[in-house]
Design a protein around this motif. Structure first.
Motif, PDB file in Angstrom:
ATOM      1  N   SER A  83       3.846  11.462   7.285  1.00 15.66           N
ATOM      2  CA  SER A  83       2.682  11.431   8.191  1.00 15.66           C
ATOM      3  C   SER A  83       2.600  10.088   8.912  1.00 15.66           C
ATOM      4  O   SER A  83       1.652   9.310   8.725  1.00 15.66           O
ATOM      5  N   PRO A  84       3.588   9.771   9.739  1.00 18.87           N
ATOM      6  CA  PRO A  84       3.678   8.421  10.319  1.00 18.87           C
ATOM      7  C   PRO A  84       2.505   8.027  11.197  1.00 18.87           C
ATOM      8  O   PRO A  84       2.252   6.829  11.378  1.00 18.87           O
ATOM      9  N   SER A  85       1.757   8.989  11.761  1.00 20.26           N
ATOM     10  CA  SER A  85       0.627   8.630  12.618  1.00 20.26           C
ATOM     11  C   SER A  85      -0.624   8.294  11.815  1.00 20.26           C
ATOM     12  O   SER A  85      -1.607   7.809  12.375  1.00 20.26           O
ATOM     13  N   ALA A  86      -0.608   8.541  10.509  1.00 16.67           N
ATOM     14  CA  ALA A  86      -1.776   8.278   9.670  1.00 16.67           C
ATOM     15  C   ALA A  86      -1.780   6.832   9.188  1.00 16.67           C
ATOM     16  O   ALA A  86      -0.731   6.277   8.846  1.00 16.67           O
ATOM     17  N   PHE A  87      -2.955   6.249   9.136  1.00 17.46           N
ATOM     18  CA  PHE A  87      -3.119   4.906   8.583  1.00 17.46           C
ATOM     19  C   PHE A  87      -3.306   5.045   7.074  1.00 17.46           C
ATOM     20  O   PHE A  87      -4.375   5.429   6.596  1.00 17.46           O
ATOM     21  N   ASP A  88      -2.270   4.723   6.321  1.00 15.67           N
ATOM     22  CA  ASP A  88      -2.264   4.988   4.878  1.00 15.67           C
ATOM     23  C   ASP A  88      -1.635   3.824   4.128  1.00 15.67           C
ATOM     24  O   ASP A  88      -0.445   3.845   3.800  1.00 15.67           O
ATOM     25  N   PRO A  89      -2.408   2.792   3.824  1.00 19.36           N
ATOM     26  CA  PRO A  89      -1.858   1.647   3.090  1.00 19.36           C
ATOM     27  C   PRO A  89      -1.268   2.006   1.742  1.00 19.36           C
ATOM     28  O   PRO A  89      -0.387   1.296   1.240  1.00 19.36           O
ATOM     29  N   ASP A  90      -1.725   3.098   1.143  1.00 20.86           N
ATOM     30  CA  ASP A  90      -1.211   3.468  -0.177  1.00 20.86           C
ATOM     31  C   ASP A  90       0.288   3.727  -0.157  1.00 20.86           C
ATOM     32  O   ASP A  90       0.931   3.677  -1.219  1.00 20.86           O
ATOM     33  N   ARG A  91       0.858   3.996   1.003  1.00 14.77           N
ATOM     34  CA  ARG A  91       2.304   4.232   1.062  1.00 14.77           C
ATOM     35  C   ARG A  91       3.078   2.976   0.646  1.00 14.77           C
ATOM     36  O   ARG A  91       4.237   3.071   0.236  1.00 14.77           O
ATOM     37  N   PHE A  92       2.431   1.801   0.746  1.00 15.47           N
ATOM     38  CA  PHE A  92       3.116   0.550   0.429  1.00 15.47           C
ATOM     39  C   PHE A  92       2.622  -0.114  -0.857  1.00 15.47           C
ATOM     40  O   PHE A  92       3.103  -1.190  -1.199  1.00 15.47           O
ATOM     41  N   VAL A  93       1.682   0.489  -1.547  1.00 17.63           N
ATOM     42  CA  VAL A  93       1.199  -0.113  -2.792  1.00 17.63           C
ATOM     43  C   VAL A  93       2.310  -0.062  -3.835  1.00 17.63           C
ATOM     44  O   VAL A  93       2.760   1.002  -4.245  1.00 17.63           O
ATOM     45  N   GLY A  94       2.775  -1.221  -4.245  1.00 16.66           N
ATOM     46  CA  GLY A  94       3.863  -1.291  -5.218  1.00 16.66           C
ATOM     47  C   GLY A  94       5.211  -0.893  -4.662  1.00 16.66           C
ATOM     48  O   GLY A  94       6.195  -0.833  -5.403  1.00 16.66           O
ATOM     49  N   LYS A  95       5.281  -0.639  -3.336  1.00 18.90           N
ATOM     50  CA  LYS A  95       6.533  -0.195  -2.708  1.00 18.90           C
ATOM     51  C   LYS A  95       6.735  -0.957  -1.400  1.00 18.90           C
ATOM     52  O   LYS A  95       6.339  -0.476  -0.334  1.00 18.90           O
TER      53      LYS A  95
END
Length: 468
Positions: free
Chosen positions: A353-365
């Motif tokens: 979902s690249p158009s979504a603002f989702d910081p959780d995609r980078f938590v710990g990653k």
């Protein structure tokens, strides 16, 4: 990585409009044009642009990785910035000279050295936000500009007193003029009189050089010179393998390069950070809770996600120094390869979902350095990336500690080009209350729920307001 080849040239397809027409489209509506090219031609397209000439645009992270991992003997610099910043700027250097310069410049911006500047950043944030109004919407971009400029002047230039005050006035003007003339053909960058862009650049640059010359002399006279932590002093003490030093003129060029590459871009990202989190109230609550608990993982992930979804620089480029094979294409010597940062960040194969603002995609990653490229990549990746990340982390942490940031249901702010950086069109507007002495109005935390947004999704209205 790309490799040298003698195979026949093979370029991707591209538009057939005249060079001037392509250039005007690329200059005035770059994001829309690049998105359309990617949809029509796929991960690579051939363009014909003023200044650049024949160029290959790439948007696929695999091709980008191949380009960034290619040696300096095959690809080199491809911008006009070196001519604007001076012959001593890393933007002016290629090959072994560039490699040796980077070797000297990297240590001041990594590891413990970067963290030693945190107190300076926090001091500048606290000085700036002391005047922030409560309960009234205001633009944060001017504040972020002052914070990052003052931090660079202190941590990098080692400036204080009268020199600090004058540089604070002179440098924004110098950078503003330089960012404009960097986009002009060479004849228009010349000194055509005091009112011409080239004449204004020369006037500002002469005064800048005088100030830096005085700062260098002051640093060398300082009895504690060998212990001074500012980047200027570190550069003065640095030595190449043969024992020689960087010349004073080149140091002035490099300091201006660091300012140009780091001041406005970092400030603009911070304004986008405010703009984004205000539209995600649950994320705001989680960030505040994490700050109170002394954590930082979500804060870092949020910064990375803002840089992914709202990169302030549209692209980076390389020039083929000889014929190279890049993926299925064979690119001739002299051709420019342009990397689209927004399109790389929107790749659905790398980001769900690249158009979504989702910081959780980078938590710990942590992000992949070839799909997430706000600082460029390879041997020309921004030297100050770690410093910029530290600035943003300390600024966000301090703001969360000092203020309650009120969410909003307003549409996302559109992009506004400032020449070098793409800023939020309304300046990254915010409403805040000091946590120490004023409670925000009851029910503020639910303000964003009218749109049904969460920390993992974009409100529907945002797709039209700020989509790439």
């Amino acid at each position: 990585m790309a490799e040298a080849t003698s195979d026949p040239v093979r370029l991707p397809r591209g538009p057939h409009a005249p060079r001037l027409v392509q250039g005007l489209r690329f200059l005035t509506a770059r994001r829309a044009v690049v998105g359309g090219l990617a949809r029509r031609y796929g991960p690579a397209a051939t363009l014909n642009l003023p200044i650049f000439g024949r160029a290959v645009l790439i948007t696929d992270p695999t091709l980008i990785k191949d380009l960034f991992t290619t040696g300096a003997d095959l690809v080199g610099r491809a911008t006009n910035l070196g001519e604007v910043l001076g012959p001593g700027s890393t933007f002016s250097l290629d090959g072994e000279e560039h490699r040796e310069r980077r070797k000297l410049l990297v240590p001041p911006f990594h590891g413990k050295r970067v963290h030693s500047y945190e107190s300076i950043i926090e001091e500048e944030v606290m000085r700036e936000v002391a005047g922030w109004p409560e309960g009234v919407e205001f633009e944060t971009l001017p504040s972020m500009m002052r914070i990052t400029l003052n931090a660079i002047l202190r941590a990098v230039f080692g400036a204080e007193g009268a020199a600090f005050d004058e540089l604070r006035e002179q440098l924004p003007r110098l950078v503003a003029v330089g960012s404009r003339i960097a986009l002009l053909p060479k004849p228009f960058r010349r000194d055509l009189g005091p009112r011409s862009p080239g004449g204004a650049m020369l006037r500002h640059r002469r005064r800048y050089d005088e100030i830096v010359e005085a700062l260098i002399a002051d640093a060398r006279r300082d009895p504690a010179f060998d212990e001074r932590p500012d980047v200027l002093s570190l550069m003065l003490r640095a030595r190449y393998d043969d024992g020689s030093a960087i010349s004073d003129g080149h140091i002035a060029d490099e300091l201006l390069t660091l300012l140009t590459a780091g001041h406005e871009t970092t400030a603009t990202t911070l304004a986008w950070l405010i703009e984004r989190v205000r539209r995600h109230p649950q994320l705001l609550e989680r960030l505040a809770e994490e700050a109170d608990d002394g954590g930082s993982g979500l804060q870092q992930a949020t910064i990375w996600e803002v840089q992914r979804l709202r990169p302030v620089i549209d692209g980076t480029s390389r020039r083929a120094l000889q014929r190279i094979r890049l993926g299925e294409w064979v690119i001739p010597e002299g051709h420019i390869v342009i990397v689209s940062i927004p399109m790389a960040h929107a790749n659905p194969d790398r980001f769900t979902s690249p158009s979504a603002f989702d910081p959780d995609r980078f938590v710990g990653k942590p992000p992949d350095n070839y799909a997430w490229i706000p600082f460029g990549g390879g041997i020309r990746r921004c030297i100050g990336a770690a410093f910029a990340n530290m600035e943003m982390t300390v600024t966000l942490r301090t703001l969360l500690r000092e203020f309650t940031v009120v969410p909003t249901t307003a549409p996302g702010e559109a992009y506004h080009s400032r020449g070098i950086a793409n800023a939020p069109g309304d300046g990254g507007r915010a409403v805040v209350y000091r946590r120490s002495n004023t409670a925000p109005p009851a029910g503020w935390a639910a303000a964003g729920n009218l749109l049904g947004i969460t920390s993992g999704g974009e409100p529907a209205v945002q797709q039209n307001a700020g989509a790439d």
